[in-house]
Scaffold this motif. Structure first.
Motif, PDB file in Angstrom:
ATOM      1  N   THR A  71      14.200  41.259  46.740  1.00 21.10           N
ATOM      2  CA  THR A  71      14.113  42.671  46.593  1.00 21.10           C
ATOM      3  C   THR A  71      15.125  43.019  45.095  1.00 21.10           C
ATOM      4  O   THR A  71      14.950  43.896  44.301  1.00 21.10           O
ATOM      5  CB  THR A  71      14.563  43.388  47.717  1.00 21.10           C
ATOM      6  OG1 THR A  71      13.615  43.216  48.631  1.00 21.10           O
ATOM      7  CG2 THR A  71      14.465  44.966  47.666  1.00 21.10           C
ATOM      8  N   SER A 122      13.720  44.361  41.875  1.00 22.67           N
ATOM      9  CA  SER A 122      13.901  45.886  41.546  1.00 22.67           C
ATOM     10  C   SER A 122      14.873  45.917  40.246  1.00 22.67           C
ATOM     11  O   SER A 122      14.872  46.862  39.897  1.00 22.67           O
ATOM     12  CB  SER A 122      15.082  46.296  42.738  1.00 22.67           C
ATOM     13  OG  SER A 122      14.376  46.184  43.953  1.00 22.67           O
ATOM     14  N   GLY A 173      13.681  49.343  46.091  1.00 22.96           N
ATOM     15  CA  GLY A 173      12.652  48.429  46.294  1.00 22.96           C
ATOM     16  C   GLY A 173      12.550  48.031  47.800  1.00 22.96           C
ATOM     17  O   GLY A 173      11.320  48.113  48.369  1.00 22.96           O
TER      18      GLY A 173
END
Ligand code: PMP
Ligand code: GLN
Length: 396
Positions: free
Chosen positions: A104, A108, A259
């Motif tokens: 993530t 992100s 995210g």
């Protein structure tokens, strides 16, 4: 053979070597020193807390950024151990294990075409995450047996597209713990080129011989460009709970949180409540963890050396990298297949952790996060390995 159902970008990546080797271990009835999970349970008091949390009704979605009490406990821990101040409201997030934290964070923050520097051997999810983000991996090899950073090469690799350096200390699979000198030099480079550092510190509480883990964020000027990732799976021997942490300045945390909301949304509520108890453990818990793993490391190091492996004594983590040249196999995959099917001990062929495979093809990784009796049985079996005669070819 290419898999038609997999995207073009994921074609270079096969199935996880950890899942593959655990299956091979099970299929061959081999002792599993491949995948890094304890074959013993985590602490009783945390298990009990999980049962209580379920019975207390913590069974719906948790706060998306993590149960507030757990974020507060993590904030207190960073302050106590490292003198770092993180605001639990804006700078600490709970993700589904370090694996989701890595994925993530990278997806992100990394834009299409951004370059990310990875040190190899790397944890296998880094290049996959960078690739999924549309980023480009650039590799710097840490060479056996010193695993030193070639800073000149690093400088040359950095260009206008470079956005992030990924660091892992204590390091899986080499057991290296980066020194303050190394981190300071790295920090100067990161500052000069305005780079973000993602520092994977999941083995922060497993170091040996008095070696101190130095969080990257404690190096002068690095707190505000460092994303620190950790996992309760390692410290509390609960890899199945998948509770990971991300500490980063508010602006970066906000990106990671965005995210996270669309990947997982929230991590298992009751387990987070239970893990608060983990962070209440007294200092003696951490000292016992060190002694516990130091014994296992020493035993495994002696076993491997006595058998004829050349090892590098790990300063941290629960892995040992060993050179198997004395046994005369062509490459690590062949060796690990033989080890699993004939010697009945499974280990990881580390070329899965290298882009430049040649640096890993004479090496093998053993995990020693296993019970004493598991390691003792593995030692008996490993003593059956036959060294290659000096003048002849491969001894198989
Ligand atoms: N980073 C490193 C260096 C690891 O060894 C691991 C595996 N334990 C992870 C991340 C993933 O941790 P988790 O199990 O919490 O997802
Ligand atoms: N981190 C563990 C290892 O290095 C495995 C994690 C996993 O299986 N995904 O062995």
């Amino acid at each position: 053979m290419a898999n038609d159902y997999i995207t073009k970008k994921l074609q270079p990546f096969g199935s996880s070597i950890f899942a593959e080797m655990t299956k091979m271990a099970n299929d061959n009835n081999a002792i599993n020193l491949s995948q890094g999970f304890p074959d013993f349970d985590g602490p009783e008091f945390i298990k009990k807390a999980a049962c209580e949390a379920i019975m207390a009704g913590h069974n719906q979605y948790a706060n998306t950024f993590g149960v507030p009490a757990l974020r507060a406990a993590i904030s207190a821990k960073y302050k106590k151990f490292y003198g770092l101040d993180y605001n639990p409201e804006t700078e600490i997030s709970i993700l589904a294990g370090a694996t989701e934290a890595i994925f993530t964070t990278i997806t992100s923050i990394i834009n299409e075409g951004d370059e990310v520097i990875l040190f190899e051997p790397y944890y296998d999810s880094y290049p996959v995450s960078v690739t999924m983000a549309g980023g480009v991996c650039r590799y710097i090899t840490l060479e056996f047996p010193d695993f030193k950073i070639d800073f000149e090469k690093l400088q040359k690799t950095i260009n206008a597209k470079t956005r992030m350096i990924v660091l892992n200390t204590p390091h899986n699979p080499t057991g290296k713990v980066f020194t303050s000198d190394e981190l300071e030099t790295l920090g100067k480079i990161a500052k000069k080129h305005d780079l973000i550092i993602m520092s994977d510190e999941v083995y922060e509480h497993i170091t040996f011989d008095g070696t101190k883990h130095i969080p990257t964020a404690t190096i002068e000027g690095l707190r505000d460009r460092t994303i620190t990732i950790s996992s309760t799976g390692k410290t509390f021997s609960m890899t199945g709970w998948k509770i990971g942490t991300v500490c980063a300045p508010a602006k970066i945390s906000a990106a990671v949180r965005t995210g996270h909301q669309y990947v997982i949304f929230a991590v298992a509520n009751a387990f987070q409540h239970a893990m608060v108890k983990g962070f209440e453990a007294p200092d003696s818990f951490y000292k016992e963890l060190l002694d516990f793993y130091a014994k296992k490391r020493d035993f495994m190091a002696k076993t491997l050396t006595d058998c004829g492996f050349k090892i590098v004594m790990p300063k941290g983590s629960y892995f040992i990298m060993a050179d198997f040249t004395n046994f005369g196999f062509d490459n690590d995959v062949e060796f690990c297949k033989y080890l699993t099917s004939e010697i009945k001990v499974a280990a990881i062929p580390p070329t899965s952790f290298y882009y430049n495979k040649k640096y890993g093809e004479k090496l093998v990784r053993f995990a020693f996060c296993k019970k004493e009796e598991t390691l003792a049985m593995a030692a008996v079996r490993l003593s059956g390995l036959v060294k290659k005669p000096v003048s002849a070819g491969a001894a198989r």
